[in-house]
Design an enzyme around this catalytic site. Structure first.
Site, short mmCIF file in Angstrom:
data_model
loop_
_atom_site.label_atom_id
_atom_site.label_comp_id
_atom_site.label_asym_id
_atom_site.label_seq_id
_atom_site.Cartn_x
_atom_site.Cartn_y
_atom_site.Cartn_z
N GLU A 280 0.20 -1.29 5.88
CA GLU A 280 1.18 -0.67 6.59
C GLU A 280 0.98 0.78 6.84
OE1 GLU A 280 5.17 1.36 7.51
OE2 GLU A 280 3.82 1.74 6.06
N ASP B 125 0.71 -1.17 0.22
CA ASP B 125 0.07 0.11 0.16
C ASP B 125 0.82 1.11 -0.10
OD1 ASP B 125 0.69 -0.87 2.62
OD2 ASP B 125 -0.72 0.52 3.63
ZN LIG Z 1 6.48 2.03 4.13
#
Ligand SMILES: [Zn+2]
Length: 482
Positions: free
Chosen positions: A187, A120
């Site tokens: 994340e 992401d």
């Molecule tokens: Zn990162």
């Protein structure tokens, strides 16, 4: 008449201090051998990177607002781009878009290694869209760079692992030990669906890893004004993070006959007090180890201080804390980021609230932050409310076998750089794997000039073709040596 005893003692002391500074060891720079596979088809890797950048895997804390289609396309693109990997490695999907791979090694008794990354990216701020030299999700290859959101953080790191394995498989290579990959997909929004879930899976299966490697540090130039060599910083710990909302009640009403202090005024004093009375400075283990490693590369005055911290600790901390970077290395930082009062210019605020962001030094806890606020600025009526909280990570050892493997690989790909342990200021997925590993390291194999570091999470994120080549070479070399 003899020399006064005090002068003799002082001269003796100065001699001891200077001796200790002079005895500081030179950082070890092994004779660099070459990367395992010097020839990388950079054009091909750049094309792969460009294509993954075009998949808009944009994170959002509100999961209902995430467009999951590009996430699936990202996974499909990996399958298409790395046929050897997907033929030879076992793959498991977790929460639809996070991926675990296992590359079975020859020696089942050796502890596996875990390489992690995330797919992401952070969104592009709308107001900055026209400041991009190339559209942020175009993946344009121009002027020796691949441009776009995610090139640095961290799609190159992710595909470099796959590129390396793809090429090694083509050579018929089988690793000694099992190599696991874990690619999270959230994340940037704290990794609950990705890293945390995958770490729980590993823990449930009773697995532990020899070491974990994630993003976090890189090779930079010019970060410390006193150092004229590039430094590869391998994160051995990361700071904690919490945002705390402070709310003060007021009386409301018309602003024509106000009380002496409105809720905004009361809250302003709270913030001013928190800024004035900061957390104490402290030299935590990763920072101490970083300076120890720099050793004789430091200018003499700094060596004098760092070799004699028992005497010069307070002076060293005062000098370091002058810069924002040094200050953040030495203390839990306080940053008031948001404030809100009345809805109109002529209405007294019925309440005022502010958000203060704290970044915690290893060893301190969210409970310490709450106690600090109460002690410095606690009002009986003020509501103190943590909005999100991650305690600091544990500190991984810098004398482990895993650290040495990462360090040796850095020396082979980036000859002449200094390698140091490092305290990561931001947050990564790495800490989620603490239940299954005590040796967690954070390093992306890219050489980034200090001025280019600002591109991460910002406009004009890009990565050079040289870094693309080094990144793949790094993972090939590391994996062959595991
Ligand atoms: Zn990162």
């Amino acid at each position: 008449m003899g020399i006064p005893i005090i002068i003799i003692v002082l001269l003796g002391l100065v001699a001891i201090l200077c001796f200790r500074a002079a005895m500081v060891k030179k950082p070890q720079l092994p004779a660099s051998t070459h990367p395992v596979h010097p020839d990388i088809d950079v054009t091909r890797v750049a094309d792969h990177l460009s294509r993954v950048v075009q998949k808009q895997t944009i994170s959002n804390t509100d999961l209902s607002r995430v467009n999951w289609t590009p996430y699936q396309e990202f996974v499909d693109l990996l399958v298409e781009s790395y046929p050897n990997v997907h033929r030879h490695l076992e793959r498991e999907t977790v929460n639809e878009y996070s991926l675990i791979y296992r590359w079975k090694g020859q020696a089942p008794d050796l502890k596996p290694v875990l390489l992690i990354a995330h797919s992401d990216v952070v969104p592009v701020e709308k107001s900055t869209a026209d400041q991009w030299e190339h559209p942020p999700f175009s993946g344009v290859i121009a002027d020796g760079f691949v441009w776009g959101r995610g090139t640095m953080d961290m799609k190159l790191h992710l595909i470099s692992i796959l590129e390396a394995i793809e090429a090694l498989l083509a050579d018929g290579f089988t690793p000694q030990r099992d190599i696991y990959l874990a690619f999270g997909h959230d994340e940037e929004t704290r990794g609950e669906l990705g890293a945390s879930s995958m770490a729980r899976l590993f823990a449930e299966r009773g697995m532990t890893f020899d070491f974990v490697l994630d993003e976090g540090g890189c090779v930079t130039h010019g970060g410390f004004a006193f150092l004229n060599k590039p430094m590869a910083m391998v994160g051995i710990a990361e700071k904690g993070i919490t945002s705390i909302r402070l709310t003060v009640e007021g009386t409301g009403g018309h602003a024509s006959m106000p009380p002496r202090h409105t809720a905004v005024g009361v809250l302003a004093k709270v913030i001013a007090d928190l800024e004035k009375q900061q957390f104490e400075t402290r030299i935590c283990a990763p920072v101490r180890e970083q300076f120890e490693r720099l050793g004789s590369e430091l200018p003499f005055y700094l060596r004098l201080l760092t070799a004699n911290l028992w005497l010069f600790g307070p002076l060293f901390k005062r000098l370091m804390a002058r810069s924002n970077v040094g200050n953040a290395m030495l203390r839990t930082t306080t940053a008031a980021t948001m404030i809100e009062g009345s809805m109109a210019h002529n209405v007294l605020p019925p309440r005022a609230s502010a958000i203060v962001n704290f970044r915690l030094l290893p060893g301190e806890t969210i409970a310490d932050v709450l106690a600090h606020i109460k002690k410095i600025a606690g009002l009986p009526t003020m509501v103190i409310e943590p909005l999100m909280a991650d305690d600091p990570s544990l500190v991984s050892p810098s004398d482990s076998d895993g650290f040495s493997r990462v360090e040796n690989t850095i020396h082979r790909i980036f000859p002449g750089v200094l390698v140091t342990p490092y305290l990561v200021m931001g947050g990564t997925d790495a800490r989620r794997y603490e239940p299954v590993c005590r040796n967690i390291y954070r390093f992306s194999p890219m050489l980034i000039e200090q001025s280019d570091l600002d591109r991460i999470h910002n406009v004009n994120e890009r990565i050079s073709l040289e870094n693309i080549e080094r990144s793949v070479q790094f993972f090939q070399t590391l994996i062959v040596d595991l």
